[in-house]
Structure formats: structure tokens, C-alpha cells
Design an enzyme around this catalytic site. Structure first.
Site, short mmCIF file in Angstrom:
data_model
loop_
_atom_site.label_atom_id
_atom_site.label_comp_id
_atom_site.label_asym_id
_atom_site.label_seq_id
_atom_site.Cartn_x
_atom_site.Cartn_y
_atom_site.Cartn_z
N HIS A 252 11.36 0.65 2.06
CA HIS A 252 10.94 -0.74 2.29
C HIS A 252 11.86 -1.43 3.29
CE1 HIS A 252 7.88 -0.58 -0.70
NE2 HIS A 252 8.64 -0.72 -1.76
N TYR B 188 -3.78 -2.39 5.48
CA TYR B 188 -4.42 -2.15 4.17
C TYR B 188 -5.91 -2.50 4.24
CZ TYR B 188 -4.99 -2.54 -0.95
OH TYR B 188 -5.40 -2.38 -2.26
N THR C 147 1.96 3.11 -2.49
CA THR C 147 1.46 4.09 -3.46
C THR C 147 0.26 4.85 -2.89
OG1 THR C 147 2.10 2.53 -5.18
CG2 THR C 147 0.68 4.33 -5.86
N LYS D 63 -5.25 -4.54 -8.99
CA LYS D 63 -6.68 -4.67 -8.68
C LYS D 63 -7.09 -3.80 -7.50
CE LYS D 63 -7.56 -9.33 -10.39
NZ LYS D 63 -7.96 -10.69 -10.01
N GLY D 64 -6.15 -3.62 -6.55
CA GLY D 64 -6.46 -2.81 -5.37
C GLY D 64 -7.57 -3.41 -4.52
N GLY E 142 0.78 -1.23 0.00
CA GLY E 142 0.00 0.00 0.00
C GLY E 142 0.82 1.28 0.00
#
Ligand code: A3P
Length: 419
Positions: free
Chosen positions: A217, A307, A158, A380-381, A156
Site C-alpha cells: 500500500h 476498480y 484482494t 459489498k464489492g 481492490g
């Protein structure tokens, strides 16, 4: 022509970086030969020219927004430039030597994008990001007001980049003509792990307006104490995700970036590697646990988000995020619909449909040779896409690793309220 950035093009470009990156499928140790050889400069220039011919650069490539100046900062790289390096730059170059000797001592295994990744202080990393880590540890000076967005890959980043940028700068821009619409979330702020060596000299970061924001990261335990110590006042926003969805997302993403010089990484192989912890920035579970424990010890320093919670109640999580960053929404702002505007602006539906995030819209430069198209950050999110890929046996194995690893930690993944 600008819109013709096909997969084939990308792979050819990365192949050009034959001594700067492992996309060639050659052994990763060749990555450290980045020192300014004529060959490398030629390759780099070819790469830059190639990108230029595709007009990607003018679309926010490898830039990040500088809100006060209302402009995009254009990083410069020591490689590919005909200039005499400063003392600082020379010092960075010496890190290549250090990296080379370090890599020779580290265990290595199969990479998802490149041929090999290396086990460094408990985490699997590519040579390029190990170099970034050495630079962070040697040269990066965290400021007391810095905010770091941390996450394992594909959890998540972005989305959070967009939300953090839009929240922090909500008084500067109108939502209808917002820079995120033109530049996309990847340009919102630097990805520390690789911008640290793309963007010479590091001291340039010092000119970014406060609060400076960076994405990373890297696992918590790998970061310098100036960033991670509970006594430093900089903050972390961490976002985690169900490992099963992170695995699916990462396999898709890395398959797109993987060199065609290497055989494709089958899903079963990726699954096996993931379960064994062997994946860039992994093991996944140790990554999450490190930030979870630190967030339990210093909740004022680390905000731990999921998320799945964000998908379910984006406004609630966004308000938490704003308050944590020290810029809570006022009742008046809520009444004016500011929270709803930010949620809408940063939604998957909105961001993934922007021109900048579609074919030919732009790319991000991660190393001198690796560029990732903006559109590849959107798939797809959704929560639960793993159901389309994992057998019951595979699900059981991942869930059981999660249970064992997180035992007695107080952490459960997935929706907090259903836990
Ligand atoms: P999927 O591959 O499951 O679709 P990261 O940004 O850390 O690389 O993570 C990428 C994942 O987040 C991808 O997941 C991507 O589709 C999803 N994503 C990107 N932008 C999003 C947004 N605005 N809202 C929700 N999910 C988003």
C-alpha cells in the site's frame, strides 16, 4: 470451536499486544518497544497459543502459496521464537531504535485503527508500517522479474491478488480444485509492508519462484529506487477506485479493526480526516497521483487500473493485466474459456462464499499482534455504495478535492469510457 472467531475475541487478542501495537489506545510510540522483552515474548506466545486454540493457523494464517512446491510457505518470526538471532536478524532489530528516534520527530494525528498515525515524507503511516518501510529501504532487493501489486487501502487488492495469482499459475492448477478455493486470495502472495518484518530473514523472499509477486500500500515516492526507478525492470500493477467508495470501504474495515480501548471513529470524523488527507497510507489523492504520473512516464512498468472498469468489463481488464505481466492469453486459451474461468474463480460472489472467507475460515497476520479475518476483506464489492452514506454536500466536497488535485494530470476517476 474453530468457527467461533467473534469480534469480541479479536479485540481481546489485539489488546494482548499492549506494547507491540497501538490497539490498546495507548500512544503509538509504545509500538516501537517491540524488542524482545520477556513481556513481549509472553504476549506473543499467548497470542500464538490463542490463535492455535482457535485453529486459525491451520487455515492458512500468515502464509502464502509457493506454486512450484504446491505448498504454503509458513513465515517464521524472530519474536516468539527461542532461537539465537542471526546477524541479519540483529540488524533488523536495530531498526527499532531508528524507528523510535524517527517517530519522535514526526507530526502525528489521529489513526483510524490505532491511536496515532505519523506523517512520514508526505504520507500518513502507522509506526508498524514505517518500520516495514525502513526495512524495505534497507534490506529488500527487488529482482528484475518482480511484480508488485500496489493500491491505496480498500481499492481492490484482494481481487487483484486473486486475478494475478490465477493468471500467473493458470497452467499449474485446475479451476475446480484451485488453491485459491482452499486458501483464499490473501494467501496468494506476501503483503510486503508487514511480511517484511513478520518473515525473518528477508532473504527467504529470494527463494520464491519467479515472477515473485508482492502487494503493497506504500505510495510510489516512498519506495526504494530499486523498485520504482524507470530503469528497473520490475513491474507494478496499480488499482485505484473512486475515493468516495474507498472512504466508505475503509471506514467499515477500520471500524472492525479498531481497538475497543479507543472510542469508535464516527463516520463524520472519518470523512473529515479523509478529506484532510489524514488516513493510513494517505492522502488518497497524492497516492493515486504518484502512481498515475509514474505510469504515464513508464507505461511498460506500471499498469494503472480502475476498480470501476474492472467491475464493468472484467475480461477486458484481465486480458490487459495478463499481457502486461508478460503472459498474454492465447487465442486457443480464450477459446477454451480460460479467461472466463479466471473471472469466475476470482469474482466477488465466488470468493466471498468460500469457506476460507467465511466465519472461522481463517485470518491473516499483519503484525505480531494484529490478525484480520479473511471474511473482513469482503463487504459489498459494488460501485457507488457511497450514495448510501454521503450527503450531497459531502459528495461535492470530495469531488471538488479530486478535481483540484487531478487538474491537468489527465486522470479522471470512475469509469474510463464515461470520462
Ligand atoms: P467494499 O467494502 O466496497 O465492499 P481491498 O481488497 O483493497 O482491501 O479492498 C476491499 C474492497 O474490495 C471491498 O469493497 C471488498 O468488498 C471488495 N472486494 C473484495 N474482493 C472482491 C472481488 N473479488 N471483486 C470485487 N470486489 C471485491
Amino acid at each position: 470451536m474453530a468457527s467461533q472467531v467473534t469480534c469480541e475475541h479479536r479485540l481481546n487478542v489485539r489488546w494482548l499486544g499492549c506494547d507491540g501495537d497501538a490497539n490498546t489506545g495507548k500512544d503509538d510510540e509504545s509500538e516501537v518497544n517491540v524488542a524482545a522483552t520477556v513481556h513481549f515474548l509472553t504476549v506473543n506466545l499467548l497470542f500464538e497459543n490463542y490463535l492455535h486454540s482457535l485453529k486459525i493457523q491451520s487455515n492458512g494464517m500468515s502464509t502464502y502459496l509457493v506454486p512450484d512446491q504446491n505448498t504454503c510457505h509458513q513465515p517464521t518470526s524472530i519474536t516468539g521464537e527461542n532461537q539465537i538471532p542471526t546477524e541479519e536478524e540483529q540488524a533488523y532489530k536495530k531498526l527499532d531504535e531508528k524507528l523510535k528516534s524517527l517517530l519522535a520527530t514526526l507530526p502525528k494525528d489521529k489513526g483510524w485503527r490505532s491511536a496515532n498515525i505519523y506523517l512520514h515524507e508526505g504520507f500518513w503511516l502507522s509506526p508498524q508500517v514505517i518500520k516495514g518501510l525502513l526495512m524495505i529501504n534497507n534490506y529488500f532487493h527487488a529482482q528484475s522479474t518482480d511484480i508488485f501489486l500496489a493500491a491505496f487501502m480498500k481499492c481492490g487488492t484482494t481481487w487483484l491478488k486473486a486475478l494475478m495469482f490465477a493468471t500467473t499459475n493458470r497452467h499449474r492448477y485446475s479451476f475446480s480444485d484451485h488453491p485459491l478455493r482452499r486458501n483464499g486470495p490473501q494467501s496468494a502472495f506476501p503483503f510486503l509492508d508487514t511480511h517484511i518484518f513478520l518473515d525473518y530473514p528477508i532473504t527467504k523472499f529470494e527463494h520464491l519462484p519467479s515472477p515473485r509477486m508482492f502487494a503493497t500500500h506504500f505510495a510510489h515516492s516512498l519506495l526504494p529506487t530499486s523498485m520504482s526507478s524507470p530503469t528497473s525492470t520490475c513491474k507494478f500493477v496499480y488499482v485505484c477506485r473512486d475515493p468516495k467508495d474507498a472512504l466508505i470501504s475503509k471506514w467499515h474495515f477500520m471500524s472492525k479493526l479498531r481497538s475497543k480501548e479507543l472510542p469508535p471513529l464516527s463516520f463524520n470524523e472519518a470523512y473529515e480526516l479523509f478529506c484532510n488527507g489524514v488516513s493510513e497510507y494517505g492522502p488518497f489523492w497524492d497516492h493515486v497521483l504518484g502512481y498515475w504520473k509514474a505510469s504515464q512516464e513508464s507505461p511498460e512498468k506500471i499498469l494503472f487500473l480502475k476498480y470501476e472498469d474492472m467491475k464493468k468489463e472484467t475480461s477486458v481488464e484481465l486480458k490487459k493485466l495478463a499481457a502486461f505481466m508478460g503472459m498474454p492469453f492465447s487465442a486457443e486459451e480464450e477459446k477454451r474459456g480460460v479467461v472466463a474461468e479466471i473471472v469466475k474463480l476470482c469474482s466477488f460472489e465466488n470468493l466471498s462464499n468460500l469457506e476460507v472467507n467465511n466465519e472461522g475460515g481463517g485470518a491473516q497476520k499483519f503484525t505480531a499482534q494484529v490478525a484480520v479475518e479473511n471474511r473482513d476483506f469482503f463487504r459489498k464489492g459494488k460501485v457507488g455504495d457511497w450514495k448510501n452514506y454521503l450527503t450531497e454536500e459531502m459528495r461535492e466536497r470530495i469531488d471538488s478535492i479530486t478535481e483540484t488535485k487531478f487538474k491537468n494530470s489527465g486522470l479522471t476517476l470512475g469509469l474510463t469510457k464515461e470520462a
